[in-house]
Design an enzyme around this catalytic site. Structure first.
Site, mmCIF file in Angstrom:
data_model
loop_
_atom_site.group_PDB
_atom_site.id
_atom_site.type_symbol
_atom_site.label_atom_id
_atom_site.label_comp_id
_atom_site.label_asym_id
_atom_site.label_seq_id
_atom_site.Cartn_x
_atom_site.Cartn_y
_atom_site.Cartn_z
ATOM 1 N N VAL A 171 0.940 -1.134 -0.092
ATOM 2 C CA VAL A 171 -0.152 -0.082 -0.047
ATOM 3 C C VAL A 171 0.818 1.279 -0.015
ATOM 4 C CG1 VAL A 171 -1.737 -1.087 1.251
ATOM 5 C CG2 VAL A 171 -0.112 0.070 2.546
ATOM 6 N N LYS A 222 9.287 -8.638 0.267
ATOM 7 C CA LYS A 222 8.731 -7.401 0.585
ATOM 8 C C LYS A 222 9.976 -6.462 0.971
ATOM 9 C CE LYS A 222 6.182 -3.978 2.384
ATOM 10 N NZ LYS A 222 5.551 -2.873 1.509
ATOM 11 N N GLY A 273 11.937 9.647 3.701
ATOM 12 C CA GLY A 273 10.829 9.319 4.908
ATOM 13 C C GLY A 273 9.916 8.205 4.660
ATOM 14 N N CYS A 276 7.808 2.848 5.238
ATOM 15 C CA CYS A 276 8.451 1.651 4.598
ATOM 16 C C CYS A 276 9.794 1.819 4.380
ATOM 17 C CB CYS A 276 7.715 1.481 2.905
ATOM 18 S SG CYS A 276 6.134 1.500 3.198
ATOM 19 N N LYS A 279 12.520 1.817 6.895
ATOM 20 C CA LYS A 279 12.377 0.632 8.036
ATOM 21 C C LYS A 279 12.768 -0.727 7.225
ATOM 22 C CE LYS A 279 8.267 -0.630 8.569
ATOM 23 N NZ LYS A 279 7.465 -2.121 8.829
ATOM 24 N N ARG A 419 14.631 19.726 -3.516
ATOM 25 C CA ARG A 419 13.994 18.952 -4.408
ATOM 26 C C ARG A 419 14.011 19.635 -5.616
ATOM 27 N NH1 ARG A 419 12.993 14.104 -1.734
ATOM 28 N NH2 ARG A 419 12.595 14.563 0.444
HETATM 29 N N1 SAJ Z 1 12.211 9.612 -2.499
HETATM 30 C C1 SAJ Z 1 13.525 10.209 -2.866
HETATM 31 N N2 SAJ Z 1 13.979 9.804 -4.259
HETATM 32 C C2 SAJ Z 1 13.145 9.120 -5.289
HETATM 33 C C3 SAJ Z 1 11.937 8.490 -4.451
HETATM 34 C C4 SAJ Z 1 11.651 8.742 -3.224
HETATM 35 O O1 SAJ Z 1 14.268 10.846 -2.304
HETATM 36 O O2 SAJ Z 1 13.318 8.591 -6.146
HETATM 37 C C5 SAJ Z 1 12.050 9.930 -0.976
HETATM 38 C C6 SAJ Z 1 10.579 10.478 -0.968
HETATM 39 O O3 SAJ Z 1 10.671 11.997 -0.909
HETATM 40 C C7 SAJ Z 1 10.037 10.107 0.420
HETATM 41 C C8 SAJ Z 1 10.828 8.788 0.727
HETATM 42 O O4 SAJ Z 1 11.450 8.720 -0.315
HETATM 43 O O5 SAJ Z 1 10.660 10.915 1.402
HETATM 44 C C9 SAJ Z 1 9.777 7.443 0.042
HETATM 45 O O6 SAJ Z 1 9.279 7.840 -0.902
HETATM 46 P P1 SAJ Z 1 8.237 6.552 -1.949
HETATM 47 O O7 SAJ Z 1 7.937 7.215 -3.204
HETATM 48 O O8 SAJ Z 1 9.279 5.480 -1.875
HETATM 49 O O9 SAJ Z 1 7.058 6.585 -1.167
HETATM 50 P P2 SAJ Z 1 6.664 5.347 -0.005
HETATM 51 O O10 SAJ Z 1 7.537 5.500 1.268
HETATM 52 O O11 SAJ Z 1 5.102 5.362 0.142
HETATM 53 O O12 SAJ Z 1 6.904 4.028 -0.562
HETATM 54 C C10 SAJ Z 1 5.851 3.118 -1.189
HETATM 55 C C11 SAJ Z 1 6.406 1.946 -1.023
HETATM 56 N N3 SAJ Z 1 5.445 0.888 -1.004
HETATM 57 C C12 SAJ Z 1 5.272 -0.071 -0.361
HETATM 58 O O13 SAJ Z 1 6.130 -0.270 0.574
HETATM 59 C C13 SAJ Z 1 4.209 -1.044 -0.465
HETATM 60 C C14 SAJ Z 1 7.544 1.727 -1.912
HETATM 61 O O14 SAJ Z 1 7.974 0.194 -2.347
HETATM 62 C C15 SAJ Z 1 6.986 2.113 -3.509
HETATM 63 O O15 SAJ Z 1 7.755 2.110 -4.354
HETATM 64 C C16 SAJ Z 1 6.478 3.428 -3.450
HETATM 65 O O16 SAJ Z 1 5.219 3.411 -2.283
HETATM 66 C C17 SAJ Z 1 5.696 3.850 -4.602
HETATM 67 O O17 SAJ Z 1 6.099 4.755 -5.537
HETATM 68 O O18 SAJ Z 1 4.548 3.331 -4.738
#
Ligand code: SAJ
Length: 442
Positions: A171, A222, A273, A276, A279, A419
Site C-alpha cells: 500500500v 517485501k 522518509g 516503509c 524501515k 527537491r
Molecule cells: N524519494 C527520493 N527519491 C526518489 C523516490 C523517493 O528521495 O527517487 C523519497 C521521498 O521523497 C520520500 C521517500 O523517499 O521521502 C519515500 O518515497 P516513496 O516514493 O518510496 O514513497 P513510500 O514510502 O510511500 O513508498 C511506497 C512503498 N510501497 C510499499 O512499501 C508497499 C514503495 O515500495 C513504493 O515504491 C512507493 O510507495 C511507490 O512509489 O509506490
C-alpha cells in the site's frame, strides 16, 4: 476442518474473516473482504477507532479515494464490525494480522504489537483456522517468532491444527484501495497447499498476480523491494554530491543517463522518509544478523539517505556565509514537513533531522507545510523575520510560488532547494543566493 473444507468456505464466502489491527493496511483490507461478501470482524485496541469505524467513519487521515464510502457501505450492511475483544475471534476461520512492526533507534525490529496480537489470538484460535501475517517482517520472523507463539498458545501444530502464512502488502498513502486491488502479492504458506489456499482467498480482492511461495520468500520479497528502492535513491544522492563537487547539475546528468536503455536513476533529494523505505532495509538486515553475511551496501545506503537533511544544513551555512551571516542566531523558514509531496503523512519525515540540527547549531526554525495541519498558514507571513528558506518537500503549491514576494518577505534573499523545484540561473539572476541539492554553487 481440512484445507479442502476451508477452500469450500472461501469459495462460498461462508468463511468468517478477522483482521487484527485496523490501520493503513488492516482497515482497507477488512473493508474490501466485506465488500467481496465475507463477514469480517475487525479487532482494534484503540476504542476511539472502533467507535469511528462502526459508525462508518474512516479514522485514517489524508485523502484515501473510496475508503470512506466503502466503509460506510459495508458497516451499514453489517458485513464489517469492529471490536476490541479477542474473544469474538473464536468463530473466525481466517485471521489476518496487520499490526505495526517498527524498528528502534538501533535498527532492531520492535515486535511488541505482533507478539501481543499472537499471544491474544492463540488461545482463542478456531480449530483448523488460517492465520496470515500481512505486516512487513524481517526474514525468519515467521519461523522464529510467529510459529512458536501460535503453536505454544494454541496447543496445536501448524498444518495439523491450524495453517499459517505471510502475505505482505504494497500500500501507499493516498492509494490504499487502488494498490491493494491492482498490485501483485506473494502468498507465503506453511505448505504449498496453504499457499494455494491463500491465493484463492486473495483472489476475492486482488486483480493482479498472486504468487504462491514459501514464507521466507514472502518475507524477502517485501523487504528486498524496499531496500532496493533505498539503495537506488542513495546512489542518486551520492551522484548529487559528486556533481556539487565538480560543478555539475545532477538533474541534467540524471535526465541524460536515463536516456540510456535500462537505466532508471532515481531522484536525489532532501532525504527519505515514510513508513516503509527507512524501515524495511533494517528488517532485511536483521534477518541475517549473526549469520556472518557482510552487509555493506544496505547500511551504507541508509547512512547516505539519512545524511541528506544534514547536507542541506551545510548548503544553508555556505549560502548564509555568502551574505555574511551564520546559522547561529538566524531564523530559518523550513518549507515542507510531510515525508512525500502533496501528502499530510509526516512519518519519519526528513525535516525532523534538519530542524534538530539547525536548532543544535543555534538557529531558530519556522516550519510551513500546506498539507500538515499544524504547519499550514500564509507562507509569506511565516517568511517574515526569517533569514533564509529551505525547501524540503516538492509540494505542488511550492512550485508556483511568487518568488519575488518571498524574497521581499525574507530578511535575506537566501534559498536552499532540496527537491529541484527552482532553476538556479534564473533565481541567481533575480538576486537570490541559491543552493540546490546536486547543483553547482556558483
Ligand atoms: N524519494 C527520493 N527519491 C526518489 C523516490 C523517493 O528521495 O527517487 C523519497 C521521498 O521523497 C520520500 C521517500 O523517499 O521521502 C519515500 O518515497 P516513496 O516514493 O518510496 O514513497 P513510500 O514510502 O510511500 O513508498 C511506497 C512503498 N510501497 C510499499 O512499501 C508497499 C514503495 O515500495 C513504493 O515504491 C512507493 O510507495 C511507490 O512509489 O509506490
Amino acid at each position: 476442518m481440512e484445507l479442502s473444507e476451508l477452500n469450500k468456505k472461501i469459495a462460498s464466502k461462508e468463511a468468517r474473516i478477522a483482521v487484527i489491527g485496523l490501520g493503513y493496511v488492516g482497515l482497507p483490507v477488512a473493508a474490501m473482504f466485506a465488500e467481496a461478501g465475507f463477514d469480517v470482524l475487525g479487532v482494534e485496541i484503540k476504542p476511539e477507532r472502533v467507535e469511528k469505524i462502526n459508525a462508518g467513519i474512516s479514522p485514517i487521515e489524508g485523502d484515501e479515494p473510496g475508503l470512506e464510502e466503502l466503509l460506510t457501505k459495508v458497516t451499514a450492511e453489517k458485513k464489517l464490525r469492529a471490536v476490541s475483544d479477542y474473544a469474538a475471534l473464536t468463530g473466525c476461520d481466517i485471521v489476518l494480522i496487520d499490526v505495526e512492526t517498527p524498528v528502534d533507534d538501533h535498527h532492531t525490529p520492535r515486535y511488541q504489537a505482533l507478539t501481543a496480537a499472537l499471544r491474544s489470538l492463540a488461545p482463542v484460535l478456531k480449530e483448523d483456522a488460517l492465520v496470515i501475517i500481512e505486516s512487513t517482517i524481517a526474514p525468519g520472523t515467521m519461523q522464529k517468532t510467529v510459529l512458536p507463539l501460535l503453536e505454544a498458545g494454541s496447543g496445536r501444530k501448524v498444518n495439523r491444527g491450524f495453517s499459517l502464512g505471510n502475505c505482505p502488502e504494497r500500500v501507499m498513502p493516498g492509494k490504499l484501495l487502488a494498490n491493494l486491488r491492482t498490485l501483485s502479492r506473494v502468498a507465503g504458506g506453511s505448505s504449498p497447499q496453504v499457499a494455494e489456499t491463500m491465493t484463492v482467498l486473495y483472489r476475492h480482492i486482488v486483480q493482479a498476480d498472486l504468487d504462491p511461495v514459501d514464507w521466507v520468500t514472502a518475507e524477502l520479497v517485501k523487504t528486498v523491494e524496499n531496500a532496493y528502492r533505498d539503495v537506488q535513491i542513495a546512489f542518486a544522492n551520492e551522484v548529487a554530491m559528486i556533481c556539487e563537487a565538480l560543478g555539475g547539475d545532477v538533474w541534467k546528468v540524471r535526465e541524460l543517463v536515463n536516456k540510456s536503455p535500462y537505466r532508471q536513476m532515481h531522484l536525489p533529494g532532501a532525504g527519505v522518509g515514510g513508513h516503509c523505505i527507512p524501515k524495511d532495509p533494517w528488517l532485511l538486515a536483521y534477518g541475517v544478523e549473526g549469520l556472518g553475511v557482510p552487509l555493506r551496501m544496505i547500511p551504507a545506503a541508509r547512512a547516505v539517505n539519512d545524511g541528506m537533511p544534514l547536507h542541506l544544513v551545510s548548503l544553508l551555512k555556505d549560502a548564509l556565509a555568502q551574505v555574511s551571516a551564520s546559522l547561529e542566531g538566524s531564523r530559518v523558514l523550513v518549507m515542507g514537513y510531510a515525508y512525500l509531496e502533496n501528502s499530510d503523512d509526516t512519518r519519519n519525515s526528513p525535516t525532523q533531522a534538519l530542524v534538530e540540527r539547525l536548532e543544535q547549531l543555534g538557529a531558530s526554525v519556522v516550519v510551513h507545510d500546506p498539507f500538515v495541519g499544524e504547519y499550514q498558514g500564509d507562507l509569506l507571513a511565516a517568511a517574515a523575520d526569517c533569514d533564509a528558506a529551505v525547501v524540503m518537500v516538492a509540494h505542488t503549491p511550492y512550485r508556483t510560488l511568487p518568488l519575488a514576494a518571498l524574497q521581499s518577505a525574507l530578511r535575506r534573499p537566501v534559498l536552499v532547494d532540496g527537491r529541484n523545484l527552482y532553476d538556479a540561473l534564473s533565481l541567481r539572476a533575480a538576486g537570490w543566493v541559491y543552493r540546490g541539492i546536486g547543483k553547482t554553487t556558483v
